[in-house]
Motif scaffolding. Structure first.
Motif, PDB file in Angstrom:
ATOM      1  N   ASP A   7       0.804  -1.242   0.069  1.00 14.73           N
ATOM      2  CA  ASP A   7       0.067  -0.207   0.050  1.00 14.73           C
ATOM      3  C   ASP A   7       0.803   1.433   0.153  1.00 14.73           C
ATOM      4  N   ILE A   8       1.959   1.308   0.908  1.00 16.74           N
ATOM      5  CA  ILE A   8       3.028   2.348   1.004  1.00 16.74           C
ATOM      6  C   ILE A   8       3.396   2.722  -0.483  1.00 16.74           C
ATOM      7  N   VAL A   9       4.032   1.620  -1.095  1.00 11.67           N
ATOM      8  CA  VAL A   9       4.634   1.482  -2.320  1.00 11.67           C
ATOM      9  C   VAL A   9       3.543   1.972  -3.539  1.00 11.67           C
ATOM     10  N   SER A  10       2.476   1.372  -3.518  1.00 15.26           N
ATOM     11  CA  SER A  10       1.437   1.957  -4.679  1.00 15.26           C
ATOM     12  C   SER A  10       1.060   3.190  -4.640  1.00 15.26           C
ATOM     13  N   GLY A  11       1.023   3.720  -3.244  1.00 14.69           N
ATOM     14  CA  GLY A  11       0.695   5.349  -3.213  1.00 14.69           C
ATOM     15  C   GLY A  11       1.622   6.146  -3.728  1.00 14.69           C
ATOM     16  N   ILE A  12       3.029   5.711  -3.250  1.00 12.40           N
ATOM     17  CA  ILE A  12       4.147   6.666  -3.737  1.00 12.40           C
ATOM     18  C   ILE A  12       4.145   6.647  -5.327  1.00 12.40           C
ATOM     19  N   MET A  13       3.871   5.117  -5.894  1.00 14.56           N
ATOM     20  CA  MET A  13       3.990   5.101  -7.573  1.00 14.56           C
ATOM     21  C   MET A  13       2.850   5.720  -7.885  1.00 14.56           C
ATOM     22  N   ALA A  14       1.543   6.030  -7.466  1.00 16.58           N
ATOM     23  CA  ALA A  14       0.555   6.700  -7.722  1.00 16.58           C
ATOM     24  C   ALA A  14       0.854   8.360  -7.981  1.00 16.58           C
ATOM     25  N   ARG A  15       1.383   8.660  -6.928  1.00 20.76           N
ATOM     26  CA  ARG A  15       1.791  10.102  -6.889  1.00 20.76           C
ATOM     27  C   ARG A  15       2.874  10.394  -7.894  1.00 20.76           C
ATOM     28  N   TRP A  16       3.933   9.299  -7.926  1.00 23.21           N
ATOM     29  CA  TRP A  16       4.797   9.552  -8.829  1.00 23.21           C
ATOM     30  C   TRP A  16       4.327   9.735 -10.242  1.00 23.21           C
ATOM     31  N   ALA A  17       3.232   8.764 -10.914  1.00 19.40           N
ATOM     32  CA  ALA A  17       2.728   9.076 -11.940  1.00 19.40           C
ATOM     33  C   ALA A  17       2.235  10.019 -12.340  1.00 19.40           C
ATOM     34  N   ALA A  18       1.319  10.663 -11.195  1.00 23.38           N
ATOM     35  CA  ALA A  18       0.576  11.785 -11.516  1.00 23.38           C
ATOM     36  C   ALA A  18       1.360  12.914 -11.743  1.00 23.38           C
ATOM     37  N   ALA A  19       2.697  13.222 -10.959  1.00 22.97           N
ATOM     38  CA  ALA A  19       3.530  14.187 -11.082  1.00 22.97           C
ATOM     39  C   ALA A  19       4.170  14.057 -12.522  1.00 22.97           C
ATOM     40  N   PHE A  20       4.549  12.849 -12.693  1.00 21.54           N
ATOM     41  CA  PHE A  20       5.201  12.757 -14.169  1.00 21.54           C
ATOM     42  C   PHE A  20       4.522  13.132 -15.066  1.00 21.54           C
ATOM     43  N   THR A  21       3.065  12.919 -15.255  1.00 19.43           N
ATOM     44  CA  THR A  21       2.168  13.156 -16.112  1.00 19.43           C
ATOM     45  C   THR A  21       2.253  14.795 -16.508  1.00 19.43           C
ATOM     46  N   ARG A  22       2.238  15.301 -15.609  1.00 23.60           N
ATOM     47  CA  ARG A  22       2.349  16.786 -15.349  1.00 23.60           C
ATOM     48  C   ARG A  22       3.711  17.401 -15.547  1.00 23.60           C
ATOM     49  N   LEU A  23       4.816  16.695 -15.705  1.00 22.14           N
ATOM     50  CA  LEU A  23       6.091  17.235 -15.693  1.00 22.14           C
ATOM     51  C   LEU A  23       6.544  18.009 -14.615  1.00 22.14           C
ATOM     52  N   ASP A  24       5.861  17.634 -13.320  1.00 22.07           N
ATOM     53  CA  ASP A  24       6.111  18.526 -12.076  1.00 22.07           C
ATOM     54  C   ASP A  24       7.272  18.090 -11.503  1.00 22.07           C
ATOM     55  N   ALA A  25       8.412  18.812 -11.661  1.00 19.56           N
ATOM     56  CA  ALA A  25       9.720  18.727 -11.196  1.00 19.56           C
ATOM     57  C   ALA A  25       9.601  18.734  -9.637  1.00 19.56           C
ATOM     58  N   ALA A  26       9.037  19.819  -9.213  1.00 20.53           N
ATOM     59  CA  ALA A  26       8.870  20.025  -7.692  1.00 20.53           C
ATOM     60  C   ALA A  26       8.093  18.949  -6.932  1.00 20.53           C
ATOM     61  N   GLY A  27       7.091  18.460  -7.596  1.00 20.54           N
ATOM     62  CA  GLY A  27       6.392  17.561  -6.940  1.00 20.54           C
ATOM     63  C   GLY A  27       6.906  16.246  -6.915  1.00 20.54           C
ATOM     64  N   LEU A  28       7.707  15.806  -8.159  1.00 21.68           N
ATOM     65  CA  LEU A  28       8.520  14.731  -8.009  1.00 21.68           C
ATOM     66  C   LEU A  28       9.589  14.668  -6.795  1.00 21.68           C
ATOM     67  N   ALA A  29      10.205  15.887  -6.866  1.00 25.55           N
ATOM     68  CA  ALA A  29      11.339  16.011  -5.886  1.00 25.55           C
ATOM     69  C   ALA A  29      10.719  15.856  -4.603  1.00 25.55           C
ATOM     70  N   SER A  30       9.507  16.063  -4.234  1.00 29.34           N
ATOM     71  CA  SER A  30       9.134  16.156  -2.967  1.00 29.34           C
ATOM     72  C   SER A  30       8.690  14.836  -2.402  1.00 29.34           C
ATOM     73  N   LEU A  31       8.928  13.640  -3.462  1.00 27.12           N
ATOM     74  CA  LEU A  31       8.823  12.152  -3.237  1.00 27.12           C
ATOM     75  C   LEU A  31      10.060  11.691  -2.598  1.00 27.12           C
ATOM     76  N   TYR A  32      11.283  12.420  -2.776  1.00 27.90           N
ATOM     77  CA  TYR A  32      12.332  11.869  -2.451  1.00 27.90           C
ATOM     78  C   TYR A  32      13.098  12.397  -0.967  1.00 27.90           C
ATOM     79  N   SER A  33      13.936  11.564  -0.594  1.00 28.52           N
ATOM     80  CA  SER A  33      14.636  12.023   0.705  1.00 28.52           C
ATOM     81  C   SER A  33      15.622  13.070   0.303  1.00 28.52           C
ATOM     82  N   ARG A  34      15.975  13.980   1.235  1.00 26.38           N
ATOM     83  CA  ARG A  34      16.951  14.949   1.191  1.00 26.38           C
ATOM     84  C   ARG A  34      18.208  14.509   0.865  1.00 26.38           C
ATOM     85  N   SER A  35      18.356  13.109   1.292  1.00 23.42           N
ATOM     86  CA  SER A  35      19.567  12.559   0.944  1.00 23.42           C
ATOM     87  C   SER A  35      19.671  11.670  -0.182  1.00 23.42           C
ATOM     88  N   ALA A  36      18.751  11.826  -0.886  1.00 20.72           N
ATOM     89  CA  ALA A  36      18.643  10.788  -2.164  1.00 20.72           C
ATOM     90  C   ALA A  36      19.643  10.601  -2.785  1.00 20.72           C
TER      91      ALA A  36
END
Length: 130
Positions: A7-36
């Protein structure tokens, strides 16, 4: 039956896919750790949220980007660590050949939220024939 980890992973993947569809760099970056650590579709190594944002800001402005995650496998490696592997199929323009890659993520709990701390994609085409 889907686990809490799935469930955790599918939630992240859904948010990732939605942000990618919008080419939302800030939205995608927000899904990553500060030390990614981030290896995407080019040979450059990116670090942290700013690096991830720079990667996505540098992508072409496609008309109809989308991604589908399949063959996803998850494993709870520790209480605050999830290991993920799967296939990502990117379509960037209608009628264009999709880009299919192997993808691995390590997801960690950071400040009470789940974040991608390691992202790596590689070619589905075998590099070594056996």
């Amino acid at each position: 039956m889907q686990s809490a980890t799935d469930d955790i992973v599918s939630g992240i993947m859904a948010r990732w896919a939605a942000a990618f569809t919008r080419l939302d760099a800030a939205g995608l970056a927000s899904l990553y750790s500060r030390s990614a650590f981030f290896f995407g579709s080019n040979p450059t190594f990116y670090r942290g949220n700013d690096g991830v944002k720079a990667y996505f800001d540098g992508l072409p402005r496609w008309q109809s980007p989308s991604v589908e995650f399949t063959d996803v496998r998850t494993a709870q490696a520790a209480s605050d660590v999830i290991n993920v592997a799967g296939t990502a199929t990117f379509t960037v323009e209608h009628g264009a050949e999709p880009l299919v890659v192997k993808i691995t993520w390590v997801i960690v709990r950071e400040d009470g939220d789940w974040k991608i701390v390691s992202h790596h994609v590689s070619s589905k085409t075998p590099l070594i024939r056996q």
